[in-house]
Design a protein around this motif. Structure first.
Motif, PDB file in Angstrom:
ATOM      1  N   GLY A   1       0.819  -1.202  -0.077  1.00  0.00           N
ATOM      2  CA  GLY A   1      -0.045  -0.032  -0.095  1.00  0.00           C
ATOM      3  C   GLY A   1       0.869   1.335   0.145  1.00  0.00           C
ATOM      4  O   GLY A   1       1.864   1.299   0.650  1.00  0.00           O
ATOM      5  N   PHE A   2       0.492   2.319  -0.950  1.00  0.00           N
ATOM      6  CA  PHE A   2       1.291   3.304  -0.965  1.00  0.00           C
ATOM      7  C   PHE A   2       0.226   4.842  -0.661  1.00  0.00           C
ATOM      8  O   PHE A   2      -0.688   4.631  -1.212  1.00  0.00           O
ATOM      9  CB  PHE A   2       1.885   3.543  -2.338  1.00  0.00           C
ATOM     10  N   VAL A   3       0.819   5.528   0.310  1.00  0.00           N
ATOM     11  CA  VAL A   3      -0.006   6.857   0.705  1.00  0.00           C
ATOM     12  C   VAL A   3       1.019   7.860   0.322  1.00  0.00           C
ATOM     13  O   VAL A   3       1.869   8.145   1.068  1.00  0.00           O
ATOM     14  CB  VAL A   3      -0.326   6.784   2.273  1.00  0.00           C
ATOM     15  N   GLN A   4       0.749   8.479  -0.911  1.00  0.00           N
ATOM     16  CA  GLN A   4       1.254   9.712  -1.404  1.00  0.00           C
ATOM     17  C   GLN A   4       0.395  10.703  -1.677  1.00  0.00           C
ATOM     18  O   GLN A   4       0.449  11.174  -3.036  1.00  0.00           O
ATOM     19  CB  GLN A   4       2.395   9.284  -2.341  1.00  0.00           C
ATOM     20  N   PRO A   5      -0.426  11.578  -1.025  1.00  0.00           N
ATOM     21  CA  PRO A   5      -1.036  12.419  -1.352  1.00  0.00           C
ATOM     22  C   PRO A   5      -0.585  13.739  -2.177  1.00  0.00           C
ATOM     23  O   PRO A   5      -1.326  14.170  -2.869  1.00  0.00           O
ATOM     24  CB  PRO A   5      -1.733  12.881  -0.112  1.00  0.00           C
ATOM     25  N   GLU A   6       0.549  14.086  -1.965  1.00  0.00           N
ATOM     26  CA  GLU A   6       1.124  15.146  -2.589  1.00  0.00           C
ATOM     27  C   GLU A   6       1.766  14.864  -3.955  1.00  0.00           C
ATOM     28  O   GLU A   6       2.188  15.768  -4.468  1.00  0.00           O
ATOM     29  CB  GLU A   6       2.256  15.780  -1.625  1.00  0.00           C
ATOM     30  N   TYR A   7       2.025  13.694  -4.313  1.00  0.00           N
ATOM     31  CA  TYR A   7       2.791  13.209  -5.741  1.00  0.00           C
ATOM     32  C   TYR A   7       1.850  12.318  -6.353  1.00  0.00           C
ATOM     33  O   TYR A   7       1.155  12.806  -7.186  1.00  0.00           O
ATOM     34  CB  TYR A   7       3.993  12.385  -5.326  1.00  0.00           C
ATOM     35  N   TYR A   8       1.726  11.049  -6.030  1.00  0.00           N
ATOM     36  CA  TYR A   8       0.906  10.120  -6.927  1.00  0.00           C
ATOM     37  C   TYR A   8      -0.312   9.665  -6.699  1.00  0.00           C
ATOM     38  O   TYR A   8      -1.011   8.876  -7.047  1.00  0.00           O
ATOM     39  CB  TYR A   8       1.866   8.766  -7.046  1.00  0.00           C
ATOM     40  N   GLY A   9      -0.778  10.036  -5.381  1.00  0.00           N
ATOM     41  CA  GLY A   9      -1.969   9.777  -4.861  1.00  0.00           C
ATOM     42  C   GLY A   9      -1.865   8.269  -3.978  1.00  0.00           C
ATOM     43  O   GLY A   9      -0.695   7.945  -3.788  1.00  0.00           O
TER      44      GLY A   9
END
Length: 256
Positions: free
Chosen positions: A126-134
């Motif tokens: 799981g990836f949490v990257q709200p400022e970049y890729y979502g």
């Protein structure tokens, strides 16, 4: 007490440069791990690499990539044997101000005959990257086998990241027991987008201490580790390493 080298940390220094930046932090959980189990379980890098004498254990690991500020990696591992089937689980997390990443791995393996093992691992990421890729989820797998040629030679093969073509890799390792306290290994790693690369490792054991040095050919990475077995089935390990393009990192392990 004779040293049991619980984790011979083999630097797969030939690991390819990760194409997508968001996947890179997970790579250092696996790019320094040996493929062949000799004295301890190695299912974290090869689903089939479990040691008959290491039927149950756990570890806590911390990763500090010194070249990337404010990035921390943590992993908790556990393995056990049940009805001659070996199981392995790990929960990994990469913490960064700009993103958080989590991975859950489940691996199982079985002994086909006295000399041949096969195993399969599934990984949920799981990836949490709200400022970049979502935010997004990913499921991938890893297939491995380990073959004992004779008492002094082992061959291990791993196909990693099966579902992600840009990250797929084929790794073949030859593990050679020169003496009971001296081992040598060489590993060939290949990714469809990069040239095959070779890495070499030498492991030396001194009573309750263990040393290992690994490097890539050509020399674009190196890895050094020192481990010490404590009383009561506990041990620790400290491992500095360097890789071209990603810089220095420090790896700390507490094993039980």
């Amino acid at each position: 007490m004779q040293l049991t080298l619980l984790f011979f940390i083999f630097s797969i220094c030939s690991v390819q440069n990760i194409v997508a930046q968001q996947f890179w932090p997970f790579s250092f959980f696996d790019n320094q791990l040996g493929l062949t189990a000799y004295k301890s379980n190695k299912q974290f890098s090869n689903p089939a690499a479990w040691c008959i004498d290491d039927k149950k254990g756990s570890s806590f690991e911390v990763y500090l990539p010194l070249s990337i500020p404010n990035l921390l990696g943590i992993k908790v591992c556990n393995h056990l044997c049940q009805d001659n089937i070996y199981h392995y689980q790990d929960l990994s997390a990469v913490l960064w101000p700009s993103s958080m990443q989590f991975r859950l791995t489940q691996a199982s393996s079985i002994l086909v005959d006295d000399n041949f093992k096969v195993g399969l691992a599934l990984q949920f990421q799981g990836f949490v990257q709200p400022e970049y890729y979502g935010n997004f989820l990913n499921l991938t797998g890893r297939f491995g086998c380990q073959y004992k040629v004779n008492s002094g030679h082992f061959i291990s093969i791993v196909l990693d990241n099966i579902s992600l073509r840009s990250l797929q890799s084929l790794k073949i390792e030859h593990f050679w027991i020169l003496q009971p306290n001296v081992q040598f290994s060489q590993c060939l790693s290949w990714n469809p987008s990069h040239n095959p690369r070779l890495s070499i490792s030498l492991i030396q054991q001194f009573n309750t201490y263990g040393l290992q040095f690994s490097f890539a050919v050509p020399f674009k990475a190196f890895h050094f580790s020192i481990g010490h077995e404590l009383g009561g089935f506990w041990s620790w390990q400290i491992s500095p390493s360097w890789q071209y393009g990603t810089g220095y990192q420090l790896q700390i392990k507490l094993l039980h």
